[in-house]
Write a protein that holds these residues in place. Structure first.
Motif, PDB file in Angstrom:
ATOM      1  N   UNK A  43       0.869  -1.180   0.000  1.00 42.37           N
ATOM      2  CA  UNK A  43       0.000   0.000   0.000  1.00 42.37           C
ATOM      3  C   UNK A  43       0.906   1.230   0.000  1.00 42.37           C
ATOM      4  N   UNK A  44       0.751   2.115  -0.992  1.00 37.36           N
ATOM      5  CA  UNK A  44       1.620   3.297  -1.065  1.00 37.36           C
ATOM      6  C   UNK A  44       1.564   4.133   0.212  1.00 37.36           C
ATOM      7  N   UNK A  45       2.727   4.439   0.764  1.00 36.59           N
ATOM      8  CA  UNK A  45       2.821   5.265   1.959  1.00 36.59           C
ATOM      9  C   UNK A  45       2.595   4.534   3.263  1.00 36.59           C
ATOM     10  N   UNK A  46       2.367   3.227   3.211  1.00 36.33           N
ATOM     11  CA  UNK A  46       2.120   2.450   4.432  1.00 36.33           C
ATOM     12  C   UNK A  46       3.395   1.748   4.873  1.00 36.33           C
ATOM     13  N   UNK A  47       3.575   1.677   6.182  1.00 42.44           N
ATOM     14  CA  UNK A  47       4.759   1.002   6.724  1.00 42.44           C
ATOM     15  C   UNK A  47       4.394   0.346   8.049  1.00 42.44           C
ATOM     16  N   UNK A  48       4.804  -0.917   8.212  1.00 43.55           N
ATOM     17  CA  UNK A  48       4.638  -1.626   9.482  1.00 43.55           C
ATOM     18  C   UNK A  48       5.908  -1.397  10.293  1.00 43.55           C
ATOM     19  N   UNK A  49       5.747  -0.834  11.494  1.00 37.50           N
ATOM     20  CA  UNK A  49       6.901  -0.534  12.334  1.00 37.50           C
ATOM     21  C   UNK A  49       7.161  -1.610  13.380  1.00 37.50           C
ATOM     22  N   UNK A  50       6.102  -2.314  13.784  1.00 39.28           N
ATOM     23  CA  UNK A  50       6.254  -3.362  14.793  1.00 39.28           C
ATOM     24  C   UNK A  50       5.071  -4.309  14.697  1.00 39.28           C
ATOM     25  N   UNK A  51       5.312  -5.556  15.086  1.00 41.14           N
ATOM     26  CA  UNK A  51       4.246  -6.562  15.125  1.00 41.14           C
ATOM     27  C   UNK A  51       4.472  -7.450  16.345  1.00 41.14           C
ATOM     28  N   UNK A  52       3.398  -7.677  17.096  1.00 43.67           N
ATOM     29  CA  UNK A  52       3.462  -8.526  18.285  1.00 43.67           C
ATOM     30  C   UNK A  52       2.928  -9.916  17.946  1.00 43.67           C
ATOM     31  N   UNK A  53       3.328 -10.881  18.753  1.00 40.64           N
ATOM     32  CA  UNK A  53       2.909 -12.267  18.526  1.00 40.64           C
ATOM     33  C   UNK A  53       1.389 -12.445  18.614  1.00 40.64           C
ATOM     34  N   UNK A  54       0.717 -11.532  19.330  1.00 37.71           N
ATOM     35  CA  UNK A  54      -0.748 -11.648  19.467  1.00 37.71           C
ATOM     36  C   UNK A  54      -1.517 -11.011  18.307  1.00 37.71           C
ATOM     37  N   UNK A  55      -0.809 -10.485  17.300  1.00 33.26           N
ATOM     38  CA  UNK A  55      -1.465  -9.950  16.112  1.00 33.26           C
ATOM     39  C   UNK A  55      -1.571  -8.442  16.044  1.00 33.26           C
ATOM     40  N   UNK A  56      -1.107  -7.737  17.060  1.00 31.98           N
ATOM     41  CA  UNK A  56      -1.136  -6.273  17.015  1.00 31.98           C
ATOM     42  C   UNK A  56       0.035  -5.752  16.185  1.00 31.98           C
ATOM     43  N   UNK A  57      -0.249  -4.762  15.332  1.00 36.81           N
ATOM     44  CA  UNK A  57       0.790  -4.151  14.508  1.00 36.81           C
ATOM     45  C   UNK A  57       0.694  -2.631  14.604  1.00 36.81           C
ATOM     46  N   UNK A  58       1.843  -1.975  14.635  1.00 36.73           N
ATOM     47  CA  UNK A  58       1.920  -0.521  14.576  1.00 36.73           C
ATOM     48  C   UNK A  58       2.205  -0.161  13.121  1.00 36.73           C
ATOM     49  N   UNK A  59       1.305   0.641  12.535  1.00 34.17           N
ATOM     50  CA  UNK A  59       1.386   0.983  11.115  1.00 34.17           C
ATOM     51  C   UNK A  59       1.289   2.494  10.967  1.00 34.17           C
TER      52      UNK A  59
END
Length: 88
Positions: free
Chosen positions: A29-45
């Protein structure tokens, strides 16, 4: 017309088994970036777009990805693109 820059911080909650696939899909996705992902499925985007409408459209695109349970906006900032070149 002055161009704007919109930056949004999101928490994306997904099924834990979908995270690897979602990381790849989000990177397309243009301009999207995942910065962190936890084992429980939470992601910082983060999203960087040129308008509020495009930010909302990309959030809708994230919600539509298989395995995504929710998308929550936790931060949003917009300003003129020219202001990004000013020294603070």
């Amino acid at each position: 017309m002055n161009q704007e820059i919109h930056i949004a911080g999101l928490v994306v909650h997904a099924s834990p088994d979908a995270v690897p696939t979602l990381r790849s899909a989000i990177s397309l996705i243009p301009g999207a970036q995942v910065h962190a992902a936890a084992a429980d499925g939470r992601m910082v985007v983060t999203l960087e777009t040129d308008s509020t409408k495009r930010t909302l459209d990309q959030m809708d695109a994230l919600r539509a990805l298989p395995g995504v349970l929710s998308v929550a906006l936790v931060y949003q900032h917009a300003e003129q693109a020219a202001a990004m070149d000013e020294e603070v």
